[in-house]
Scaffold this active site. Sequence first.
Site, short mmCIF file in Angstrom:
data_model
loop_
_atom_site.label_atom_id
_atom_site.label_comp_id
_atom_site.label_asym_id
_atom_site.label_seq_id
_atom_site.Cartn_x
_atom_site.Cartn_y
_atom_site.Cartn_z
N LYS A 1 -46.51 -46.32 43.82
CA LYS A 1 -47.10 -45.84 45.07
C LYS A 1 -46.32 -44.60 45.54
CE LYS A 1 -48.16 -47.08 49.86
NZ LYS A 1 -47.31 -46.02 50.46
N SER B 1 -43.18 -48.01 46.69
CA SER B 1 -43.02 -47.10 47.83
C SER B 1 -41.56 -46.77 48.11
CB SER B 1 -43.70 -47.73 49.06
OG SER B 1 -43.80 -46.81 50.12
N ASP C 1 -32.33 -40.05 39.31
CA ASP C 1 -32.29 -38.60 39.10
C ASP C 1 -30.88 -38.05 39.25
OD1 ASP C 1 -34.97 -38.61 38.62
OD2 ASP C 1 -35.55 -37.36 40.32
#
Length: 479
Positions: A367, A342, A353
């Site tokens: 998740k 999460s 990224d």
Amino acid sequence: MRFPTIRAAAMTLALLLPASTLVAQEQPAAPAPATDPAAPVPDQAPDQAPAADPAPGGEEPAPTAAEAAAAPRDPLQVYSDLNLFGEIFDRIRAEYVDPPDEQKLIRAAIQGMLTSLDPHSGYLPPADYDAMREDTSGEFGGLGIEVTMEEGVIKVVSPIDDTPAAKAGILSNDLIVKLDDVEVQGMTLDAAVDKMRGPLGSSIKVTVMREGVADPIDFTLQRATIAMQAVKWSMEGDVAVLRLSRFSEQAFVGIEKAIKRIYADRKDVPPKGIILDLRNNPGGLVDQAVFVSDAFLKQGAVVLTRGRLPAESARYDAQPDALDALIADVPLVVLINGGSASASEIVAGALQDHKRATLIGSRSFGKGSVQSIISLGPDGAMRLTTARYYTPNNRSIQALGIQPDIAIQEVVPPEFQGKDTIVGEAGLAGHITIAGQEETTVGSSVFVPADKADDTQLQYAIRLIDGKETDPAFPAKGD
């Protein structure tokens, strides 16, 4: 006839629920949301096909199964189902072998309805709701002692600085043998901890045995607000290791304090590198994930959230500040494993990224959904999945997880081998699926050795920062 009554009750419920207070447990709240330009739009055919001719005789063609499932049901059908629920409820009340608890029955039905949606939606009775709020706030009324169970008694691991326990003189390795003159022998650890917690300002008598002291020592402590330590840090040579255990309201504050303390202790000399350990961190508050990511980023998206409607989509960005400027040139490694879920995956995905960090370890849990906590007043709350989240590069990790840049497996002791892996979100019954997206089918390890010297992932990260190991993925080269 019961139908009008049930229908009226259903309509009243529909009117009341939207007015309930919305408490976002995993909904980013601090940065101002903006419409996500990458939000999905309904699929459109390149050319509009002409309308099909009506069936012979003027009859409309029967809807397909998919069309029937997507079409909204007639309200009378919905109320008819509620009437069925009322009939079954009345029969249980009247004919079950023992008189049932009506409140318990209704709450069980609500729980069943919510859990049928996905593994993360559910009903929180008042006591569970209170516990959840305490857990996410990271604060509670207590004494300030980290404890463990040893040979049937409670052993003090360490008192927390500036808490009632530390101020009174309780020490590490003290054995708590009585609480308010009640023997702890036979109590579970959870029961003893619950007994030590309580209303602010209330008192409790704690009796301890101390090595080298013949007689028990009594302390009368007054409970105070205790902030659970979300971040622990240490220096491994010139490498700073920050362990973030949970994304409570103390998460970003803990990261900020740790970094500032490291620089103060080193007289403003930057560490050679920073390791952010998110292994087995189950997540928590998404706004804290945004703040923690922002601590290491000066700009760009942190996370994208998309709800049921495109208008509900939002993007949350990092902003330049003194903290990320302080550590801008310090190489960063993030440790993840099968228990990183999460909010942990939001941070790991954002830093990966943006090429701000090198991820080391094993695949994360997967998740990729956001839950909102909707207060029901004195009846507790409901946890409802309201959005999916995506990394800055528009990646969904739902039931897939985040892959590390450098896969390093821990050496698992024989007694834990075969028991240390979990499939993650993809292994949960009823998990949310995304059309066309692959899902993981193999397990990822959650084992982390207690001794740092035996921690293969941590030691590899330290050697990588020290230059004793090399890999093209390190250091991460951001834009």
